[in-house]
Design an enzyme around this catalytic site. Structure first.
Site, PDB file in Angstrom:
ATOM      1  N   LYS A   1     -16.076  26.306   8.797  1.00 36.08           N
ATOM      2  CA  LYS A   1     -16.261  27.531   8.014  1.00 36.08           C
ATOM      3  C   LYS A   1     -16.986  28.554   8.875  1.00 36.08           C
ATOM      4  CE  LYS A   1     -18.203  29.346   3.701  1.00 36.08           C
ATOM      5  NZ  LYS A   1     -18.932  29.027   2.455  1.00 36.08           N
TER       6      LYS A   1
ATOM      7  N   LYS B   1     -11.685  27.581   7.198  1.00 33.23           N
ATOM      8  CA  LYS B   1     -11.885  28.801   6.413  1.00 33.23           C
ATOM      9  C   LYS B   1     -12.545  29.863   7.284  1.00 33.23           C
ATOM     10  CE  LYS B   1     -14.280  30.513   2.289  1.00 33.23           C
ATOM     11  NZ  LYS B   1     -15.245  30.212   1.217  1.00 33.23           N
TER      12      LYS B   1
END
Length: 324
Positions: free
Chosen positions: A195, A248
């Site tokens: 992330k 992500k």
């Protein structure tokens, strides 16, 4: 003139031929749809920066879950705004909070749907950071105990998967330990392993009221310039017990998705995040792009890069377009 014997265009000559040799097939079964639940009743309020996405009270979240299931989308991820906030985000594990209530209600109403719970603290804390603060530093190890509480509460409510998005070191192992200790051995962990500290999250912070009160999240989310580090994070989370690995954002990080896919045998998820969604919606609203074509092309690109699971706000529209 030399006769052309090699003609790749032969495989593109008709729709039927193109369908027959297509290497990647996009399906509603690839999608997870994120929903945002809020306190109250009869709430269905459009999120300004995310057109056609809504803040929903629990009963309306259930209605949407039924629609999602009917479209062939297999899963939802539940995010929420709490009724109260405090320094450690205790509403995140309160069984009376909207997320836990929505998970339980969806589980009862649509038992075939896979329910993912987002395990984080940013929208539940007064300061908007993803853990316990010591001064202006997010204390990694003190945060782990809080994340354990969140994960267990969501499992109790009926989540099939818990998805830690905080980026604390060691949180997958801590959550796995807590789930197993509470007899939730069958609940899976989808780790936000990779992330990045991205500018693409802006509309989500509007949707979840989770903007940090000071600073940013670069001390725990990854530097967008780093690629090798992604594989280190993946290896650590798999070693700690992650069942699914997420990258992500998606669109600006498809090279990372491909690296991760080639590196592991676990399912790979991508999050087609709010900023990616909002840009497409804004361009479409101005008549600058063909929204259907752009969305399906983008989601296909994510699958082509190696994603098995695509978390996307486009899921409902895409499922309808794929059924045409």
């Amino acid at each position: 003139m030399t006769e052309q014997k090699l003609r790749p265009r032969r495989m593109r000559i008709s729709p039927a031929m193109r369908d027959m040799v297509r290497e990647n097939q996009l399906s509603p079964k690839d999608f997870v749809y994120p929903i945002f639940v809020v306190p109250g009743e009869n709430v269905c309020a459009e999120i300004p920066s995310m057109p056609n996405c809504f803040h929903l009270s629990v009963e309306n979240a259930v209605k949407l879950a039924r629609e999602i299931h009917a479209l062939g989308i297999p899963a939802v991820e539940v995010f929420g705004l709490p009724a109260y906030k405090d320094e450690d985000g205790s509403s995140a594990w309160d069984m009376a909070s909207p997320v836990q209530r929505a998970i339980a209600a969806i589980r009862e109403a649509v038992p075939e749907l896979v329910i993912v719970g987002d395990v984080c603290l940013c929208q539940y804390t007064t300061h908007g950071h993803c853990g316990h603060l010591t001064g202006h530093y997010v204390d990694n190890d003190k945060t782990l105990a809080l994340l354990q509480k969140v994960a267990v509460s969501q499992a109790k409510a009926g989540a099939d998967i818990v998805a830690p998005s905080d980026m604390m070191d060691g949180r997958v192992a801590a959550i796995r330990e807590a789930l197993d200790a509470n007899h939730f051995e069958t609940v899976s962990i989808m780790s936000y392993a990779v992330k990045y500290a991205s500018g693409y999250y802006g509309p989500f912070r509007d949707a979840a009221d989770s903007a940090p009160a000071f600073g940013d999240r670069r001390q725990y989310q990854m530097d967008p310039a780093n690629a090798r580090e992604a594989l280190k994070e993946v290896d650590l989370d798999i070693e700690e017990g992650a069942d699914i690995i997420m990258v992500k954002p998606a669109l600006a990080y498809l090279d990372i998705v491909r690296r991760v896919r080639d590196h592991i045998h676990h399912p790979v998820a991508v999050y087609n995040v709010s900023g990616e969604y909002a840009m497409v919606k804004a361009a479409a609203a101005n008549g600058w792009i063909d929204e259907k074509r752009i969305v399906l092309e983008t989601l296909t690109g994510m699958k082509r890069a190696g994603a098995d699971i695509i978390i996307t706000y486009h899921a409902i529209d895409a499922a309808k377009w794929l059924a045409e």
